[in-house]
Design an enzyme around this catalytic site. Structure first.
Site, PDB file in Angstrom:
ATOM      1  N   ARG A  99     -17.512   1.038   6.964  1.00 25.04           N
ATOM      2  CA  ARG A  99     -16.604   0.367   7.902  1.00 25.04           C
ATOM      3  C   ARG A  99     -17.153   0.497   9.314  1.00 25.04           C
ATOM      4  O   ARG A  99     -17.692   1.552   9.670  1.00 25.04           O
ATOM      5  CB  ARG A  99     -15.239   1.061   7.840  1.00 25.04           C
ATOM      6  CG  ARG A  99     -14.136   0.189   7.303  1.00 25.04           C
ATOM      7  CD  ARG A  99     -12.910   0.984   6.981  1.00 25.04           C
ATOM      8  NE  ARG A  99     -12.317   1.614   8.155  1.00 25.04           N
ATOM      9  CZ  ARG A  99     -11.171   2.291   8.104  1.00 25.04           C
ATOM     10  NH1 ARG A  99     -10.515   2.414   6.968  1.00 25.04           N
ATOM     11  NH2 ARG A  99     -10.672   2.854   9.182  1.00 25.04           N
ATOM     12  N   ARG A 117     -18.793   8.230   4.810  1.00 27.92           N
ATOM     13  CA  ARG A 117     -17.841   7.477   3.981  1.00 27.92           C
ATOM     14  C   ARG A 117     -18.336   6.071   3.677  1.00 27.92           C
ATOM     15  O   ARG A 117     -18.841   5.373   4.553  1.00 27.92           O
ATOM     16  CB  ARG A 117     -16.507   7.414   4.741  1.00 27.92           C
ATOM     17  CG  ARG A 117     -15.385   6.803   3.954  1.00 27.92           C
ATOM     18  CD  ARG A 117     -14.066   7.267   4.443  1.00 27.92           C
ATOM     19  NE  ARG A 117     -13.768   6.789   5.795  1.00 27.92           N
ATOM     20  CZ  ARG A 117     -12.668   7.124   6.457  1.00 27.92           C
ATOM     21  NH1 ARG A 117     -11.796   7.943   5.917  1.00 27.92           N
ATOM     22  NH2 ARG A 117     -12.455   6.655   7.661  1.00 27.92           N
ATOM     23  N   ARG A 136     -13.135   7.444  19.086  1.00 21.40           N
ATOM     24  CA  ARG A 136     -11.810   7.724  18.531  1.00 21.40           C
ATOM     25  C   ARG A 136     -11.441   9.193  18.688  1.00 21.40           C
ATOM     26  O   ARG A 136     -10.285   9.529  18.940  1.00 21.40           O
ATOM     27  CB  ARG A 136     -11.746   7.316  17.060  1.00 21.40           C
ATOM     28  CG  ARG A 136     -11.757   5.809  16.892  1.00 21.40           C
ATOM     29  CD  ARG A 136     -11.644   5.387  15.462  1.00 21.40           C
ATOM     30  NE  ARG A 136     -10.384   5.796  14.861  1.00 21.40           N
ATOM     31  CZ  ARG A 136      -9.977   5.420  13.662  1.00 21.40           C
ATOM     32  NH1 ARG A 136     -10.724   4.627  12.934  1.00 21.40           N
ATOM     33  NH2 ARG A 136      -8.828   5.828  13.185  1.00 21.40           N
ATOM     34  N   LYS A 179      -5.894  13.355   5.661  1.00 16.64           N
ATOM     35  CA  LYS A 179      -4.499  12.889   5.783  1.00 16.64           C
ATOM     36  C   LYS A 179      -4.043  12.084   4.565  1.00 16.64           C
ATOM     37  O   LYS A 179      -2.933  12.273   4.078  1.00 16.64           O
ATOM     38  CB  LYS A 179      -4.376  11.979   7.026  1.00 16.64           C
ATOM     39  CG  LYS A 179      -3.778  12.666   8.206  1.00 16.64           C
ATOM     40  CD  LYS A 179      -3.400  11.719   9.331  1.00 16.64           C
ATOM     41  CE  LYS A 179      -4.362  10.605   9.560  1.00 16.64           C
ATOM     42  NZ  LYS A 179      -3.803   9.468  10.256  1.00 16.64           N
ATOM     43  N   ARG A 182       0.841   8.048  18.509  1.00 17.39           N
ATOM     44  CA  ARG A 182      -0.545   8.317  18.901  1.00 17.39           C
ATOM     45  C   ARG A 182      -0.640   8.730  20.373  1.00 17.39           C
ATOM     46  O   ARG A 182      -1.664   9.197  20.810  1.00 17.39           O
ATOM     47  CB  ARG A 182      -1.386   7.059  18.784  1.00 17.39           C
ATOM     48  CG  ARG A 182      -1.932   6.683  17.431  1.00 17.39           C
ATOM     49  CD  ARG A 182      -3.076   7.521  16.964  1.00 17.39           C
ATOM     50  NE  ARG A 182      -4.206   6.810  16.421  1.00 17.39           N
ATOM     51  CZ  ARG A 182      -4.307   6.316  15.197  1.00 17.39           C
ATOM     52  NH1 ARG A 182      -3.320   6.393  14.368  1.00 17.39           N
ATOM     53  NH2 ARG A 182      -5.413   5.720  14.808  1.00 17.39           N
TER      54      ARG A 182
END
Ligand code: AMP
Length: 217
Positions: free
Chosen positions: A161, A123, A172, A14, A89
């Site tokens: 993170r 990541r 999520r 995104k 969302r």
């Protein structure tokens, strides 16, 4: 005037797509995630509450989300198009947005869960807030740090993170399926959704997007 929503799971690419679209079409980028992080960095009581939801991968309650977003919309210049990122969302947020703004297109960057998990858990981010460059430690990931665990740009340590850890990522993704997919269905009924295969290279995706924008404007 165009108002665009860009939707996609974490790691659907995104960020790259949004950067290109906002630049090319002169849109105002509104990311609810960024607004929440901004509030947290201000150190307000509200910011600390928001951080708790984000940390656990849970959605921030609709009333809080909508208030923060509306405050920002009212500060922006009238007459310029918006690009919504991370919003709506859930279906309640979508219905409220529809009452306020006419949406021109919804771009859905589609990747499967397996690839999303693989990308996200690989990541790593520079721990220097001012730099915050993102890397990937996956064999095919890009960019890889030249020196393991260290940022190429500023030499600071890289970290993972909390919400990029597998358990939270799975949570999520479940929320995405349960709450956000119905938003895509809602806009599909209105004929607004353009689904993009986001497993491809950004350059290929940009070609598709260019075609969409030439026909939409
Ligand atoms: P993002 O940067 O879009 O990945 O968002 C980070 C976190 O902020 C999410 O995991 C949620 O906790 C929260 N968040 C962002 N946007 C929304 C939204 N529209 N509604 C509720 N929570 C949100």
């Amino acid at each position: 005037m165009m108002n665009i929503i860009v939707m996609g799971k974490q790691a659907s690419g995104k960020g790259t797509i949004i950067e290109e679209l906002t630049r090319k079409h002169n849109l105002i980028h509104l990311s609810t995630g960024d607004l929440f992080r901004e509030e947290f960095h201000k150190g307000t009581k509200l910011g600390i509450q928001l951080q708790k939801y984000m940390h656990e991968g849970q959605l921030v309650p609709d009333d809080v989300t909508i208030k923060i977003l509306n405050d920002r919309i009212s500060k922006e210049k009238k007459g310029t198009g918006f690009l919504f990122d991370g919003f709506p969302r859930d279906i309640e947020q979508a219905k409220l947005l529809d009452k306020q703004i006419k949406i021109s297109k919804v771009i859905y960057l589609n990747i499967d869960d397996k690839l999303a998990i693989h990308r996200i858990t690989g990541r790593r981010i520079c721990s220097n807030d001012k730099c915050a460059k993102t890397y990937s430690i996956n064999p095919e990931g890009f960019p890889k740090p030249k020196k393991e665990g260290i940022c190429d740009e500023c030499g600071t340590k890289l970290y993972q993170r909390d919400d990029d850890k597998e358990e939270i990522v799975k949570e999520r993704l479940n929320i995405f399926k349960e709450k956000t997919l119905p938003v895509i269905e809602h806009y599909k009924k209105e004929g607004l959704v353009v689904e993009i295969d986001a497993t491809r290279k950004p350059e290929e995706i940009f070609v598709d997007l260019n075609n969409i924008f030439t026909t939409a404007s």
